[in-house]
Enzyme design. Structure first.
Site, PDB file in Angstrom:
ATOM      1  N   CYS A 216       0.799  -1.217   0.000  1.00 34.62           N
ATOM      2  CA  CYS A 216       0.000   0.000   0.000  1.00 34.62           C
ATOM      3  C   CYS A 216       0.836   1.272   0.000  1.00 34.62           C
ATOM      4  CB  CYS A 216      -0.968   0.002   1.160  1.00 34.62           C
ATOM      5  SG  CYS A 216      -0.149  -0.158   2.747  1.00 34.62           S
TER       6      CYS A 216
ATOM      7  N   HIS B  75      -1.765   0.678   7.249  1.00 35.09           N
ATOM      8  CA  HIS B  75      -2.152   1.012   5.890  1.00 35.09           C
ATOM      9  C   HIS B  75      -1.703   2.432   5.574  1.00 35.09           C
ATOM     10  CE1 HIS B  75      -4.293   0.436   2.232  1.00 35.09           C
ATOM     11  NE2 HIS B  75      -5.244   1.346   2.478  1.00 35.09           N
TER      12      HIS B  75
ATOM     13  N   ASP C   5      -8.053   6.103  -1.958  1.00 31.42           N
ATOM     14  CA  ASP C   5      -7.198   4.982  -1.561  1.00 31.42           C
ATOM     15  C   ASP C   5      -6.850   4.165  -2.792  1.00 31.42           C
ATOM     16  OD1 ASP C   5      -5.849   2.913  -0.487  1.00 31.42           O
ATOM     17  OD2 ASP C   5      -7.402   2.340   0.968  1.00 31.42           O
TER      18      ASP C   5
END
Lengths: 327, 649
Positions: B405, B449, B465
């Site tokens: 991520c 994250h 995101d």
């Protein structure tokens, strides 16, 4: 040390049995008589007598000249028992103790000539000067109450009481008794120097040997054996057995001793305490009896270790008594 | 009389107990400390077995000096947690080596209790507490063994007595725990080195940071919702916000504290967070945090910052708006900062972004285009990506195309900035696992994250995101579902075995209760407990009264038990009567020595107090006859009991 003086109340209490006060009087008489020869050592004399009543043997350890031999003589004379002395030397042979068989010319074969061990009171003087071979001949006879020579077993007379004396083992020219043989002696006592008063009386008084010859027996053999039987029957309560077991357990558990007391030592302690109770005119043993005989019974059986060794002057027995609470 | 010596049996016990206590330190202290301590202890046992002399003082002094010097050289100090514990353990072993008497042994035992506490400086879990409870039991049994030199004590007896003692003291402990006045913070500060090695998010982010964090199944925080629990995909736990890019690394940079302006578009979600210590100031909250917890402040970019690093488990109430609009009138300086890129880095990306801008003058269309690229082209989501070079974003976008991520967030932000859209990176946690047993959400380090926020005119900061585009599963179902099965994930983050899951939930629920009610028992909790027993004002005064009353009640409850054991110990009526007689005299300053026989005691009493002699000797005579004589009568026992009753010294 607890007060060992006899409590008149206890005597009155056991008046139901008419035998006991009578016996106590007899014992007191003997102790009194021996005390008139060995001055100021009544405690040791009573212990020696307790040892005799418990059918044990006695080891007296002290320096020469404090009256070891005299004590043995006086005891034997007061009891009216056959007495023989064996002077242990380094060339003493077992036959010199036990006896030998000699050929009889009249044609009856060999005839046994009993040695000095065949006496009721045997004084083994300076036992640690003899070789282990001679020592073990004596000690085996003590244990078995019989002598076996040339395939024939001969019983020793009753009562049979050995008083051995030895010099402290740090003196020159000795074969110290090994621990296993020390265990055969019910008690070991030390006489020690007399106190000032007693010594003055000794110096002022008559010659001891003359006094010894004047002694008359005040107990016959039958009464003595009766006393010994009686001593075996003195009652020990479970509370008292608890105390004896705690004492023994302490020696096995604490780091103060090299080895703990053996079951034989525990039995010895109990027998000696019974005799002491009888001498005190009681039909049962109390903890004070155990404490009174404890120094004599355990002194030669316990080897101090750890902190006790370095703390000189701490009496092993006194230490043990203080450490164990009476249950 | 010499001090009682300690037997080999007790020495072995003591050594074993201390070894048990010190064992957990083995993994925290250098090996040489444990080896030295073990050697000294074994030496002591050997000397004890062989009945040899313990080493003399000068030799010990040399060892003491050497050990202290070694600890100092190793730690460069002899204070602090690690050095202090190391020194304590070595000194304990040395003390063991000169332990001869009972007094030494008792000293060691008390130090042992202290050593037990030092373990809590490192770990306060249930397992650690249970282990230490076991240690307390063993060392208490050792203490009993050392105190009863006279009794034949089997290890069973010792352990049973110690267990009984602990059981009897447990209610008292509970009362003291519940009602002893609490202070808001710890009573004393932990040594400065106490918080080393705690993992968590930090104030910078390089490729690989968060992927590494994902390998840890340590709990980051737990959350209890007061209302319905939101869907997993909507749970973005906001943490450090990164503004500045240097090379491949994003940094938080300077905080700015403009009053954040936001507008909640949905009803707020209310919940309580219990945050594990992570040694950094951030407090985590659902995006968008709608209130500021006590002893914390909120920065202009909505980071919640505690006034001090979070070194202990912290519990706070929170309120968040899942739908919100904020930062529409953002400070122009901040917007400028959100556009900066390091010069001459990632040239291909910058060029690519300019191309996109020409194609899509509209910001939203441009963002859609980039997300569509992530979604439709061959981008992979993996925990173990290939290495990236100096121009990390270039390498990622045009060559490797696989990553975790943080690299997706990073590339997206760089693309946006190059295209002239203000963007920043937000790190935190995403999702969480619902524990059905405790009814709360567990968020682990594995849930860490990173995502981005872009600023659109008229709308303010909007969350984008990119990971959700490349791997929608990550956001909907959590990390375990998203990464390939071959990737190394912690066992706890995998959801493969249902029974393991169940076990894990049970255990975590227990741990959570432990944290909340034992470790986190603070003045507020105490007030709540007090209000349950009817006390609303938790003043020291009230607490003192509660303490005294509760302690008294416990004593009263335990009294019959104690009396019964006392009685049971002396179940012989003869002995009981005599002991009563002895205690009457004992109170007058004439106690019987433990080793003093009854007749000897009577003789001593008669000497000291002649006026008592007749009564004393009558009682003693009765007692001796009953206890040591043959066939005592009940009449004699009654007589003894009556005489003892009437006796007064």
């Amino acid at each position: 040390m607890p007060d060992t003086g006899r409590n008149p109340q206890d005597v009155a209490n056991s008046a139901a049995d008419r035998g006991i006060p009578f016996m106590t009087t007899q014992i007191d008489k003997i102790v009194g008589q021996v005390s008139s020869i060995i001055l100021g050592k009544e405690r040791q004399i009573r212990l020696a007598f307790a040892c005799l009543l418990a059918r044990g043997h006695l080891l007296i350890e002290d320096i020469p000249g404090v009256g070891k031999t005299m004590l043995a003589h006086a005891l034997a004379a007061s009891l009216g028992l056959g007495f023989q002395r064996i002077q242990f030397t380094s060339d003493l042979l077992p036959a010199d103790i036990l006896g030998v068989s000699i050929y009889n010319r009249e044609g009856r074969g060999f005839q046994f000539h009993p040695g000095p061990i065949f006496n009721q009171v045997v004084l083994a003087d300076e036992v640690n000067r003899a070789t282990p071979k001679a020592q073990s001949a004596l000690l085996e006879a003590m244990e078995e109450h019989q002598v076996t020579t040339e395939g024939e077993t001969r019983r020793l007379p009753q009562p049979f009481f050995v008083i051995a004396t030895q010099n402290p083992s740090n003196q020159v020219g000795t074969f110290p008794l090994p621990e296993s043989q020390l265990d055969r002696f019910l008690m070991r006592i030390e006489l020690g120097y007399p106190d000032t008063e007693a010594e003055r009386a000794l110096l002022q008084g008559q010659d001891r040997r003359d006094l010894l010859e004047q002694l008359s027996p005040c107990l016959d053999v039958k009464t003595l054996i009766e006393l010994q039987v009686r001593a075996r029957r003195i009652y020990t309560s479970s509370a008292l057995l608890d105390y004896v077991q705690e004492l023994v357990n302490y020696t096995r558990r604490a780091a103060d001793y090299v080895n703990g007391l053996s079951p034989r030592a525990a039995l010895a302690l109990l027998h000696a305490a019974r005799a002491w109770a009888l001498m005190d005119g009681r039909e049962h043993v109390v903890p004070e009896d155990v404490q009174a005989v404890l120094p004599g019974v355990v002194g030669h059986r316990l080897v101090p270790a750890g902190q006790l060794t370095r703390a000189n002057g701490v009496d092993i027995a006194e230490h043990l008594i203080k450490q164990v609470a009476i249950p | 009389m010499t001090a009682p010596t300690i037997s080999l049996h007790n020495t072995v016990w003591l050594t074993a107990a201390l070894a048990l206590i010190a064992a957990p330190h083995a993994e925290r202290l250098p090996a040489w400390v444990m080896v030295l301590a073990a050697t000294l202890a074994l030496w002591r046992i050997y000397l004890g077995r062989a009945r040899l002399e313990l080493p003399r003082r000068p030799l010990l002094m040399v060892v003491v000096a050497g050990a202290t010097a070694a600890v100092f050289l190793y730690y460069r100090t002899i204070f602090g947690r690690d050095a202090g514990v190391a020194l304590l353990i070595v000194m304990l072993a040395l003390k063991l080596l000169e332990t001869r008497s009972q007094r030494d042994a008792l000293l060691l035992i008390f130090l042992g209790y202290f050593l037990i506490i030092t373990n809590f400086l490192y770990s306060q879990t249930i397992a650690a507490a249970l282990y230490m409870l076991g240690c307390v039991w063993i060392i208490t049994a050792t203490m009993i063994g050392c105190n009863h030199t006279q009794l034949q004590q089997g290890y069973r007896n010792q352990l049973r007595t110690a267990g009984l003692m602990l059981a009897q003291s447990a209610p008292l402990m509970l009362v003291l725990f519940l009602f002893f006045p609490r202070t808001a913070g710890p009573l004393w500060g932990l040594p400065h080195d106490a918080h080393a090695g705690v993992s968590g998010l930090s104030d910078s982010m390089s490729p690989g940071n968060i992927a590494n964090l994902s390998l840890s199944d340590a709990v980051a925080f737990r959350v209890e919702f007061k209302s319905a629990i939101p869907e997993s995909r909507r749970m973005y736990w906001r943490g450090p916000v990164m503004w500045d890019l240097h090379g491949p690394t994003w940094n938080v940079g300077r905080y700015y504290f403009d009053e954040p302006k936001y507008q909640g578009l949905s009803a707020p979600v209310e919940y309580t967070v219990t945050l594990e210590p992570h040694n950094k100031p951030w407090l985590f909250a659902l995006d968008l945090p709608g209130q500021v917890p006590p002893r914390a402040k909120m920065s202009g970019d909505l980071q919640l910052l505690a006034t001090a690093p979070v070194n202990s488990r912290t519990r706070y109430e929170m309120k968040s708006y899942l739908e919100a609009r904020f930062g529409a009138d953002e400070n122009p300086l901040a917007l400028d900062r959100a556009l900066r890129l390091p010069p001459a880095s990632n040239p291909r990306t910058v060029e690519f972004a300019r191309g996109l801008r020409q194609k899509h003058p509209d910001d939203k269309a441009l963002i859609r285009e980039v997300l569509a690229m992530f979604r439709n082209e061959k981008f992979y989501y993996t925990l173990s990506p290939p290495l990236l070079g100096e121009h990390a974003v270039d390498d990622f976008l045009f060559q490797t195309r696989s990553g975790f991520c943080e690299i997706y967030a990073s590339s997206f932000a760089v693309l946006m900035r190059a295209a002239g859209i203000p963007a920043r990176i937000v790190t935190g946690y995403q999702g969480g696992e619902f524990n059905p047993l405790g009814g709360y959400i567990i968020v682990r380090q594995a849930d860490a994250h990173a995502w981005t926020e872009v600023w659109l005119p008229g709308e303010g900061w909007v969350r984008v995101d990119p990971t959700a585009a490349v791997s929608p599963l990550r956001i909907q179902s959590g990390i375990a579902a998203a990464v390939p099965r071959t990737d190394p994930l912690p066992l706890f983050a995998r959801g493969a075995y249902p029974w393991l899951r169940q076990l894990r939930f049970t255990w975590d629920s227990l741990a959570n209760n432990w944290n909340q009610w034992v470790l986190g028992y603070n003045p507020e909790r105490q007030r709540w407990v007090l209000s349950r027993v009817g006390i609303d004002e938790a003043t020291w005064h009230a607490l003192a009264v509660v303490l005294i009353v509760a302690t008294g009640l416990i004593m009263l409850a335990l009294l019959p038990l104690m009396l019964r054991t006392l009685k049971a110990r002396v179940n012989d009526p003869v002995k009981r009567a005599y002991l009563r007689f002895c205690s009457k005299l004992g109170r007058k300053g004439l106690p019987r020595e433990p080793a003093e026989g009854p007749s000897a005691y009577a003789a001593r009493l008669s000497r000291l107090r002649p006026e008592l002699a007749p009564k004393v000797s009558a009682i003693t005579r009765l007692y001796v006859a009953l206890r040591y004589g043959a066939g005592g009568s009940t009449a004699a026992l009654r007589e003894l009991e009556q005489q003892v009753r009437q006796f007064s010294a």
